[in-house]
Design an enzyme around this catalytic site. Structure first.
Site, PDB file in Angstrom:
ATOM      1  N   ARG A 186       0.850  -1.195   0.000  1.00  0.00           N
ATOM      2  CA  ARG A 186       0.000   0.000   0.000  1.00  0.00           C
ATOM      3  C   ARG A 186       0.889   1.250   0.000  1.00  0.00           C
ATOM      4  O   ARG A 186       1.962   1.255   0.615  1.00  0.00           O
ATOM      5  CB  ARG A 186      -0.844  -0.030   1.276  1.00  0.00           C
ATOM      6  CG  ARG A 186      -1.802   1.116   1.481  1.00  0.00           C
ATOM      7  CD  ARG A 186      -2.948   1.038   0.562  1.00  0.00           C
ATOM      8  NE  ARG A 186      -4.087   1.843   1.005  1.00  0.00           N
ATOM      9  CZ  ARG A 186      -5.111   2.129   0.188  1.00  0.00           C
ATOM     10  NH1 ARG A 186      -5.128   1.708  -1.060  1.00  0.00           N
ATOM     11  NH2 ARG A 186      -6.127   2.843   0.634  1.00  0.00           N
ATOM     12  N   THR A 229      -9.925   0.611  -9.637  1.00  0.00           N
ATOM     13  CA  THR A 229      -8.855  -0.253  -9.165  1.00  0.00           C
ATOM     14  C   THR A 229      -8.827  -1.453 -10.097  1.00  0.00           C
ATOM     15  O   THR A 229      -9.619  -1.538 -11.015  1.00  0.00           O
ATOM     16  CB  THR A 229      -9.182  -0.629  -7.703  1.00  0.00           C
ATOM     17  OG1 THR A 229      -9.201   0.587  -6.976  1.00  0.00           O
ATOM     18  CG2 THR A 229      -8.211  -1.583  -7.078  1.00  0.00           C
ATOM     19  N   THR A 253      -4.027  -0.602  -7.245  1.00  0.00           N
ATOM     20  CA  THR A 253      -4.800   0.611  -7.536  1.00  0.00           C
ATOM     21  C   THR A 253      -3.958   1.874  -7.588  1.00  0.00           C
ATOM     22  O   THR A 253      -2.872   1.931  -7.006  1.00  0.00           O
ATOM     23  CB  THR A 253      -5.891   0.804  -6.444  1.00  0.00           C
ATOM     24  OG1 THR A 253      -6.774   1.843  -6.835  1.00  0.00           O
ATOM     25  CG2 THR A 253      -5.306   1.132  -5.083  1.00  0.00           C
ATOM     26  N   ASN A 262      -6.152   4.405  -7.051  1.00  0.00           N
ATOM     27  CA  ASN A 262      -7.357   4.975  -6.449  1.00  0.00           C
ATOM     28  C   ASN A 262      -8.344   5.435  -7.512  1.00  0.00           C
ATOM     29  O   ASN A 262      -9.067   4.623  -8.042  1.00  0.00           O
ATOM     30  CB  ASN A 262      -7.030   6.065  -5.434  1.00  0.00           C
ATOM     31  CG  ASN A 262      -8.214   6.324  -4.509  1.00  0.00           C
ATOM     32  OD1 ASN A 262      -9.082   5.471  -4.356  1.00  0.00           O
ATOM     33  ND2 ASN A 262      -8.283   7.490  -3.892  1.00  0.00           N
ATOM     34  N   ASP A 313      -7.880   8.403   0.456  1.00  0.00           N
ATOM     35  CA  ASP A 313      -8.428   7.303   1.268  1.00  0.00           C
ATOM     36  C   ASP A 313      -8.257   7.556   2.771  1.00  0.00           C
ATOM     37  O   ASP A 313      -8.839   6.849   3.590  1.00  0.00           O
ATOM     38  CB  ASP A 313      -7.760   5.967   0.902  1.00  0.00           C
ATOM     39  CG  ASP A 313      -8.498   5.259  -0.232  1.00  0.00           C
ATOM     40  OD1 ASP A 313      -9.614   5.686  -0.574  1.00  0.00           O
ATOM     41  OD2 ASP A 313      -7.960   4.286  -0.770  1.00  0.00           O
ATOM     42  N   SER A 365     -10.233  -0.576   1.194  1.00  0.00           N
ATOM     43  CA  SER A 365     -11.309  -1.573   1.178  1.00  0.00           C
ATOM     44  C   SER A 365     -10.927  -2.778   0.322  1.00  0.00           C
ATOM     45  O   SER A 365     -11.748  -3.680   0.126  1.00  0.00           O
ATOM     46  CB  SER A 365     -12.585  -0.963   0.589  1.00  0.00           C
ATOM     47  OG  SER A 365     -12.972   0.159   1.327  1.00  0.00           O
ATOM     48  N   GLY A 397     -13.674  -1.258  -6.986  1.00  0.00           N
ATOM     49  CA  GLY A 397     -15.000  -0.739  -6.626  1.00  0.00           C
ATOM     50  C   GLY A 397     -15.008   0.077  -5.349  1.00  0.00           C
ATOM     51  O   GLY A 397     -16.082   0.289  -4.769  1.00  0.00           O
ATOM     52  N   GLY A 398     -13.827   0.520  -4.880  1.00  0.00           N
ATOM     53  CA  GLY A 398     -13.802   1.365  -3.682  1.00  0.00           C
ATOM     54  C   GLY A 398     -14.514   0.679  -2.535  1.00  0.00           C
ATOM     55  O   GLY A 398     -14.292  -0.494  -2.240  1.00  0.00           O
TER      56      GLY A 398
HETATM   57  O1  DON Z   1      -7.986   1.157  -1.360  1.00  0.00           O
HETATM   58  C1  DON Z   1      -9.138   1.447  -1.588  1.00  0.00           C
HETATM   59  O2  DON Z   1     -10.081   1.014  -0.953  1.00  0.00           O
HETATM   60  C2  DON Z   1      -9.454   2.338  -2.760  1.00  0.00           C
HETATM   61  N1  DON Z   1      -8.342   3.195  -3.044  1.00  0.00           N
HETATM   62  C3  DON Z   1      -9.795   1.476  -3.913  1.00  0.00           C
HETATM   63  C4  DON Z   1     -10.135   2.293  -5.089  1.00  0.00           C
HETATM   64  C5  DON Z   1     -10.948   1.576  -6.053  1.00  0.00           C
HETATM   65  O3  DON Z   1     -11.380   0.472  -5.882  1.00  0.00           O
HETATM   66  C6  DON Z   1     -11.222   2.353  -7.257  1.00  0.00           C
HETATM   67  N2  DON Z   1     -12.428   1.988  -7.790  1.00  0.00           N
HETATM   68  N3  DON Z   1     -13.414   2.360  -7.332  1.00  0.00           N
END
Ligand code: DON
Length: 565
Positions: A101, A374, A392, A394, A416, A446, A466-467
């Protein structure tokens, strides 16, 4: 196929336009293979990963090549300028995970995104150089390769260098995405950079700058990125653009091997990512809360089924927002959060016919963006090792800041963090002190790269972008296969829904849910959101059937493709 020489098989995989075993979108079964498989967001990346395994490489070698191939062909989310998480299971049953990360720069401050009025400046945390977290991807893939890889780096990276030099072909979906974000890319990176240009489906995009970067990585390894001239080059570039990342930030970056989250659900054992991702813990909480109920008798995607999942999700996301952050900075009560008595207690206020109200705080103004920026890929190798990776930058094309000399986009992962208590991030997620910004801290994620065992054997490898909706997408796909006996592809294809405590709404995909279902949930007191064209997640999964055959679930919501042999 097994009788053909390896070089011929490899050549075939690299040159052919079709997966070895063709995808059948409408049939209940996805692509199948006997030995090995990669499912990713791009056909080229899946092919390169599988070719590595056809040459004798393992899942970790395939990870290295697939991740880099996604950086070339899928700039929307594939990356060198971002970070990710990997969960693995070796063929002897050993499991583990790698955290690569991004981290906050040394000069980061808790209030760095607040304006003079103390308001969260959303543009600053999402667009341009200030939004960038120190990238971890290069460290991550080299670390995984050093620990477990078999083939030399040259062999893994050379086909990707060729891909960057010779180019990849733009798909219709890519054309659409590039059109959607071109103005922001131009605003942030100028008119001249590669992705500020207009591309049509069928055009070939060559990225010689990225090819040169990859050559440097081949010659000098991850050191080139974190300790060498590239670190100098990147920090200078970022600072020129108004950012605060210094050379020392790259020098101090580390990827960490972490113990994954492991929990049982009936005869399944689920292995998923722990903090700084909330994925595994949140998934474990939700599954723990729904475990006492007979979901099969409720029926798939009925109002009663949606109600049960929603109420568990609401409670888990509320805990997420309060307790979770970077475990190197905050103490996380993992065991308590997963404790079955605690989870039963959490559900003591559950009613099967009435929505519980989320905490008495209002929800922020949220733009529901189509959130699939992502990317996830799943790999099983011929030896039976499994790798599940979500990576990702982001947002779509990350911070939109493209490095023209190095050929990639930088992330906007700093968004985030919880920039201000109670202020939602781009996914509407609200956090508190546990996820406040601090130097060298990792922002809560997430991402939920997951492996499922059934009766102690490898059963599934899955994950999704999908965040905030990542966790609930993974949940639904597991439940679709486990309770409703769907094939992997069927399970991935099913329409999805999502609740995250705040905002207090059930989000639905546009397709696949009836008016009657919505009305019934409204009558129970639920807020409903069903945006136009809304998709939730883009799951790429592999299931090992009891006869050993691998079946892919490549999400038709994207260009996702499975290749196997
Ligand atoms: O780490 C995370 O939860 C987010 N940065 C993920 C971002 C993501 O899935 C982008 N799509 N929506």
């Amino acid at each position: 196929m097994k009788n053909y020489p390896i070089w011929l098989l490899t050549l075939y995989l690299l040159l052919s336009c079709q997966p070895l075993i063709k995808e059948v979108q409408t049939a209940p079964l996805g692509v199948t293979a006997k030995n090995a498989m990669v499912v990713s967001a791009r056909e080229e990346a899946s092919k390169i990963g599988v070719a590595v395994m056809a040459q004798g490489g393992n899942a970790f070698d395939a990870m290295f090549a697939t991740e880099l191939a996604l950086a070339v062909t899928f700039p929307y989310a594939g990356n060198l300028g971002g970070g990710g998480f990997m969960v693995y299971r070796l063929n002897n049953g050993t499991t583990g995970s790698l955290d690569y990360r991004e981290m906050a720069p040394l000069a980061a401050e808790q209030d760095m995104y607040l304006d003079d009025m103390g308001q969260h400046d959303r543009k600053l945390s999402t667009l341009g150089a200030m939004a960038i977290g120190v990238p971890g991807t290069v460290k991550g893939i080299f670390e995984a390769h050093t620990q477990f890889g078999k083939l030399p780096v040259d062999q893994l990276i050379d086909p990707v260098i060729d891909l960057a030099r010779n180019g990849y072909v733009v798909t219709a979906k890519q054309e659409e995405r590039l059109n959607q974000y071109r103005d922001l890319i131009r605003e942030t990176s100028g008119q001249q950079v590669l992705y500020a240009q207009t591309y049509k489906a069928g055009d070939t995009v060559k990225n010689p700058a990225l090819a040169s970067t990859l050559v440097r990585l081949r010659e000098e390894g991850a050191n080139a990125f974190y300790n060498g001239s590239m670190a100098e080059q990147m920090s200078q570039f970022i600072q020129t653009k108004g950012g605060i990342i210094k050379k020392e930030d790259f020098e101090q970056y580390r990827a960490y091997w972490r113990r994954p989250i492991r929990f049982s659900y009936q005869d399944l054992d689920i292995i998923s990512m722990g903090p700084p991702s909330s994925g595994g813990l949140c998934l474990g909480q939700i599954m723990g809360m729904i475990a006492p109920y007979d979901l099969e008798s409720l029926g798939h995607n009925t109002a009663a089924y949606v109600q049960h999942l929603t109420e568990a999700e609401r409670r888990a996301y509320a805990d997420r927002s309060h307790y979770l952050g970077d475990p190197d900075f905050v103490a996380i009560p993992t065991a308590q959060l997963l404790d079955s008595a605690y989870l039963r207690h959490r559900m003591s206020t559950f009613s099967p016919t009435k929505a519980t109200e989320s905490a008495n705080m209002g929800y922020g103004e949220i733009n529901f963006i189509e959130s699939d920026e992502t990317t996830h890929y799943s790999i099983v190798d011929p030896m039976g090792n499994a790798v599940s990776v979500t990576t990702t930058i982001n947002g779509a094309y990350g911070s939109k800041l493209f490095d023209p000399e190095l050929g990639f986009f930088y992330n906007n992962e700093m968004d985030d963090f919880s920039a201000k208590p109670g202020s939602p991030n781009m996914f509407g997620l609200i956090g508190g002190q546990a996820n406040a910004i601090a130097p060298k801290k990792r922002m809560l994620s997430s991402m939920t790269p997951t492996i499922v065992e059934r009766n102690g054997e490898l059963w599934q490898v899955l994950g999704t972008p999908g965040g905030s909706t990542i966790i609930t997408s993974v949940l639904q796909v597991i439940l679709n296969t486990h309770h409703f006996k769907m094939t992997m592809q069927q399970a991935v294809n099913q329409p999805r829904f999502h609740h995250q405590w705040l905002p207090d709404l059930i989000q639905f995909e546009q397709e696949g849910f009836s008016e009657a279902l919505m009305n019934s949930l409204k009558n129970q007191g639920h807020g409903i959101y069903q945006g136009e064209g809304r998709v939730i997640g883009k799951v790429d999964a592999i299931m090992r059937h009891s006869d050993g055959i691998l079946e892919a679930g490549a999400d038709p919501r994207g260009d996702d493709t499975a290749v196997g042999f």
